[in-house]
Design an enzyme around this catalytic site. Structure first.
Site, mmCIF file in Angstrom:
data_model
loop_
_atom_site.group_PDB
_atom_site.id
_atom_site.type_symbol
_atom_site.label_atom_id
_atom_site.label_comp_id
_atom_site.label_asym_id
_atom_site.label_seq_id
_atom_site.Cartn_x
_atom_site.Cartn_y
_atom_site.Cartn_z
ATOM 1 N N HIS A 189 0.833 -1.200 0.000
ATOM 2 C CA HIS A 189 0.000 0.000 0.000
ATOM 3 C C HIS A 189 0.868 1.251 0.000
ATOM 4 C CE1 HIS A 189 -3.259 2.772 1.180
ATOM 5 N NE2 HIS A 189 -4.020 1.869 0.602
ATOM 6 N N PRO A 190 0.582 2.203 -0.872
ATOM 7 C CA PRO A 190 1.472 3.359 -1.058
ATOM 8 C C PRO A 190 1.148 4.574 -0.204
ATOM 9 C CG PRO A 190 -0.182 3.358 -2.780
ATOM 10 C CD PRO A 190 -0.485 2.160 -1.898
ATOM 11 N N CYS A 191 0.357 4.419 0.852
ATOM 12 C CA CYS A 191 -0.131 5.597 1.575
ATOM 13 C C CYS A 191 0.985 6.418 2.209
ATOM 14 C CB CYS A 191 -1.147 5.183 2.631
ATOM 15 S SG CYS A 191 -0.522 4.026 3.868
ATOM 16 N N LYS A 192 2.117 5.802 2.567
ATOM 17 C CA LYS A 192 3.186 6.540 3.235
ATOM 18 C C LYS A 192 4.365 6.845 2.325
ATOM 19 C CE LYS A 192 3.037 7.669 6.735
ATOM 20 N NZ LYS A 192 2.385 8.895 7.289
#
Length: 302
Positions: free
Chosen positions: A228-231
């Site tokens: 997941h690329p959220c950070k």
């Protein structure tokens, strides 16, 4: 699966931005993603664009047809993630949600690059930087793989531990950063189950950043684990700030610096981390999520 479905809808509904905010947000436009991908392919030829295989690809109209995603195949993974011990004698800086920037001070045995790409263009200030998970991993036997053995010997000794991964990088429209997908195979080519692939994700990230989902850019039901690329954008901002701060401090203490040098030095600070180098650095911190996958772009000093 619900999380994957919601993520796909968000990708579909988010409008595309072509205005660069790389310096302030750590995000990329589609054009900058292509530029960074071209740099990665040039520096590390094991990575390739999807090319002209148009029949099996779901195309996004904001990317060139032959540059929808990047791929490298049959990357070895000899040990499971829990076998890797977090490095000792280090300093870390938390960047949120379990991501930590680590500066190396110990004499550990780093994985070396298997290609001849020159990383001298990367900012010097990043050479000692590692990004690691902050979980507790089990210690593994340092003598398990003696350097005297070749790769083929290792396969014969421990055939059940060797796996291979196809790695994909595409552009996330919802977060405006690269997104990584992994498809794993046993040593005989049998696709790994989702639970087996999760064994190669660091324990601290399995429930935070890893999701089981089909590859959205390929036709058919190709099950993968996505990171997941959220950070990602936040981590890149921290890296860029590290470069700027280091060079700014160097300018202040350099006795040779004069007022006439200011313009050139300021340019160095502003250009400390170029947008085309984005994916090289991105892959550095992905290794904290998948410590057992032997990325051949891992360079000495990282």
């Amino acid at each position: 699966m619900l999380r994957s479905t919601l993520s796909n809808w968000r990708e579909y509904l988010t409008p595309i931005s072509h205005t660069s905010t790389f310096e302030t947000s750590g995000q990329l436009t589609p054009e900058e993603f292509v530029k960074a991908g071209d740099y990665l392919v040039h520096m590390f030829p094991t990575w390739k664009w999807n090319g002209n295989d148009f029949q099996n690809v779901h195309h996004k109209d904001f990317l060139p047809n032959d540059k929808q995603f990047l791929v490298t195949k049959k990357v070895p993974c000899k040990l499971r993630a829990n076998n890797y011990l977090e490095l000792d004698d280090t300093e870390t800086k938390d960047v949120g949600d379990g991501w930590a920037l680590q500066e190396e001070h110990s004499q550990d045995s780093e994985r070396k690059s298997t290609n001849n790409a020159d990383d001298s263009e990367l900012p010097e200030e990043l050479e000692e930087l590692h990004i690691v998970d902050d979980g507790d991993d089990e210690e593994y036997d340092d003598q398990l793989y003696d350097n005297e053995f070749a790769d083929d010997d290792i396969v014969d000794i421990r055939p059940s531990t060797l796996r291979f991964y196809d790695l994909y990088i595409t552009y996330s429209t919802s977060y405006r950063v690269p997104k990584m997908y992994l498809c794993g195979y046993d040593n005989d080519g049998t696709p790994l189950s989702p639970d087996q692939m999760f064994e190669d994700i660091a324990a601290d990230y399995r429930s935070k950043t890893a999701t089981i989902e089909p590859l959205p850019f390929l036709k058919g039901n190709n099950i993968s684990v996505s990171i997941h690329p959220c950070k990602h954008a936040n981590v890149m901002k921290v890296l860029m700030e590290k470069v700027r701060s280091s060079r700014s401090r160097a300018r202040k203490v350099d006795p040779q610096t004069t007022d006439e040098d200011w313009e050139d030095l300021q340019s160095d600070v502003d250009d400390g981390l170029r947008v085309d180098q984005y994916l090289v650095v991105f892959l550095k911190f992905i290794t904290s999520v998948t410590p057992g996958i032997e990325h051949d772009y891992t360079m000495e000093g990282w």
